[in-house]
Design an enzyme around this catalytic site. Structure first.
Site, PDB file in Angstrom:
ATOM      1  N   GLU A 352       0.778  -0.883  -0.096  1.00 27.30           N
ATOM      2  CA  GLU A 352       0.006  -0.071  -0.205  1.00 27.30           C
ATOM      3  C   GLU A 352       0.710   1.435   0.002  1.00 27.30           C
ATOM      4  O   GLU A 352       1.657   1.156   0.744  1.00 27.30           O
ATOM      5  CB  GLU A 352      -0.702   0.036   1.082  1.00 27.30           C
ATOM      6  CG  GLU A 352      -1.803  -1.321   1.337  1.00 27.30           C
ATOM      7  CD  GLU A 352      -2.357  -0.903   3.038  1.00 27.30           C
ATOM      8  OE1 GLU A 352      -3.610  -2.016   2.626  1.00 27.30           O
ATOM      9  OE2 GLU A 352      -2.331  -0.445   3.579  1.00 27.30           O
ATOM     10  N   CYS A 353       1.051   2.612  -0.759  1.00 25.40           N
ATOM     11  CA  CYS A 353       1.385   3.770  -1.121  1.00 25.40           C
ATOM     12  C   CYS A 353       3.334   3.799  -0.766  1.00 25.40           C
ATOM     13  O   CYS A 353       3.477   3.160  -1.985  1.00 25.40           O
ATOM     14  CB  CYS A 353       0.481   4.455   0.085  1.00 25.40           C
ATOM     15  SG  CYS A 353       1.241   5.916   0.014  1.00 25.40           S
ATOM     16  N   GLY A 354       3.571   3.356   0.637  1.00 26.78           N
ATOM     17  CA  GLY A 354       4.592   3.684   0.728  1.00 26.78           C
ATOM     18  C   GLY A 354       5.328   2.685  -0.194  1.00 26.78           C
ATOM     19  O   GLY A 354       6.318   2.665  -0.688  1.00 26.78           O
TER      20      GLY A 354
END
Length: 482
Positions: A352-354
């Site tokens: 997720e994301c990072g």
């Protein structure tokens, strides 16, 4: 998680807006109560990771997020009832302004949560350059929704005793609400901020010292004992009954119930590698617990300090700040290469994301390109303004390793990163964005083999297929190696 039906006293710390000072006040109150041997169950309203991390550190126990957008109301009630056990008191830090939600009805607001849990509210009032107007604003809040019980206020950012006296006199005359504390203007040295709010407790070099200072500020400026007495003596109306609440709680929380472990054999047990360090730290405790309570052994790994990846059956990578650790991440070529090899072998990886950034080819910061793993053909940059900010809703439109086609998920995104270039086909994007921005052109959920990366953060008790799906993939991968 076994659902408890006994309700522990609790209080919601709310503000008139974001940045009103409620985080430092919440931390100070929590730390002060802990110093008095009062056990505190910390909660954060909304999809926040950073404030939750600080609250967890202050309370010495996990801080759980309560969010009526990501989860149903009955599940939020169940989470409060369960995770506040066996504490003396619960503290919920609100987000944004007291009545701010996603629509004109205040849906998902802090006020909605206070009513859902039948808890009193302490309102933090930023008094900067105001005196009598503060009483008018408070009176407006009291009348805007009479069902909200504002049991007291804490005055913040006062210019001095004269300023405090004027504000107190007006509140006492016009509002008949107890002033529980009055804080002077504080410097930002103890709690430095970054673009997403407070710096994470893991990255703060002197986080324990900062919490000690917050505790002392609370003890010096807030009537901690009076606040505790008000909260513990509060007689509410009782939690409102949500339609089919008991059945829904039991059905949803089944993925997080230790009773499931009785039917899990040694062959079913899998090891999930969770990438967690100062670069990757955004995880809901419920997500980790959902994996563990379905029979997974969780092993924490770090691309900052490890070159080898231990034997795991799947990897879960949360969000964080890979951009502030880009030099270290790019320098650890052994870890990056090992992860890429495992991905090509079919190891299930959910990011997720990072974590999505780390799966890409590179990130460019100040015209310097830092190589990442190169698992997915994505190249990232960083903007000065948010590129995705708020709740998301996605529809699963393509077959993928983790979600069923046609499923609709709710999550959130908050990022400053952006995609500079990408090489993909539409069938490699699992999600169509109903709400939110996603990776590109209202698409998200980029996958290759069993590797899946998304900007959308999900909550395991709201997206109930996520944990069982990751466990099932891990079991199949484990079986393929035996």
């Amino acid at each position: 998680m076994i659902v408890s039906r006994e309700k522990i006293p609790g209080v919601v710390i709310a503000g008139l807006r974001g940045g009103s000072g409620k985080t430092i006040i919440s931390l100070g109150i929590t730390a002060a109560w802990i110093a008095q041997n009062i056990t505190v169950a910390p909660f954060k309203k909304g999809p926040d990771y950073i404030d939750a991390g600080w609250l967890s550190r202050a309370a010495g126990r996990p801080c759980y997020n309560l969010d009526t957008y990501l989860c149903t109301q009955s599940v939020v009630q169940a989470s409060y009832l369960t995770h506040s056990q066996p504490c003396d008191i619960a503290l919920i830090e609100g987000n944004r302004g007291l009545f701010d939600g996603i629509d004109i009805d205040g849906t998902t607001s802090t006020s909605e949560l206070a009513k859902l849990l039948d808890l009193p509210v302490v309102l933090v009032l930023d008094c900067t350059k105001s005196t009598r107007t503060i009483a008018a604003v408070l009176m407006g809040c009291m009348q805007f929704d009479p069902d909200i019980n504002i049991c007291g206020v804490i005055l913040n950012r006062l210019a001095g005793k004269r300023h405090e006296g004027k504000v107190r006199a007006n509140i006492e005359r016009f509002c008949n609400i107890p002033v529980l504390g009055a804080l002077p203007k504080l410097t930002q040295e103890a709690f430095p901020e970054r673009h997403m709010g407070l710096v994470t407790s893991e990255e703060h070099g002197e986080s324990d010292m900062s919490l000690t200072r917050a505790r002392q500020v609370a003890l010096d400026n807030i009537d901690i004992d009076k606040l505790f007495g008000l909260v513990t003596s509060f007689k509410g109306q009782g939690m409102p009954v949500v339609d089919n609440a008991r059945q829904e709680q039991d059905a949803v929380l089944e993925i997080n119930t230790t009773g499931n472990l009785n039917s899990i054999t040694e062959n079913d047990t899998v090891t999930i590698g969770v990438v967690r360090d100062s670069a990757f730290q955004f995880y809901y405790p419920d997500n980790i617990e959902a994996l563990e309570n379905l029979g997974a052994r969780v092993k924490f790994i770090s691309p900052l300090s490890q070159t080898d990846i231990p034997e795991v059956d799947a990897i879960y990578m949360g969000g964080g700040f890979p951009e502030t650790h880009a030099t270290q991440l790019s320098a650890n070529q052994a870890f990056r290469d090992n992860l890429k090899v495992l991905s090509r072998k079919g190891l299930p990886i959910y990011a997720e994301c990072g974590g999505l950034i780390f799966l890409g080819e590179s990130i460019c910061l100040d015209e310097v390109v830092y190589p990442m793993t190169g698992i997915l053909p994505l190249r990232f940059g960083l903007s000065k303004r948010p590129q995705g900010h708020g709740y998301t809703e996605v529809e699963v439109v393509n077959e993928n390793p983790f979600y069923a086609k046609g499923e609709v998920l709710r999550g959130h995104e908050f990022r400053y990163s952006k995609v500079i270039s990408i090489d993909y086909e539409d069938t490699a994007m699992a999600f169509k964005m109903i709400r939110g921005k996603g990776i590109l052109e209202k698409k998200d959920g980029f996958f290759k083999d069993n590797t899946f990366g998304t900007y959308t953060h999900i909550h395991a008790l709201g997206s109930t297929r996520w944990a069982p799906s990751l466990i099932a993939k891990a079991r199949r991968f484990k079986a393929s190696r035996e």
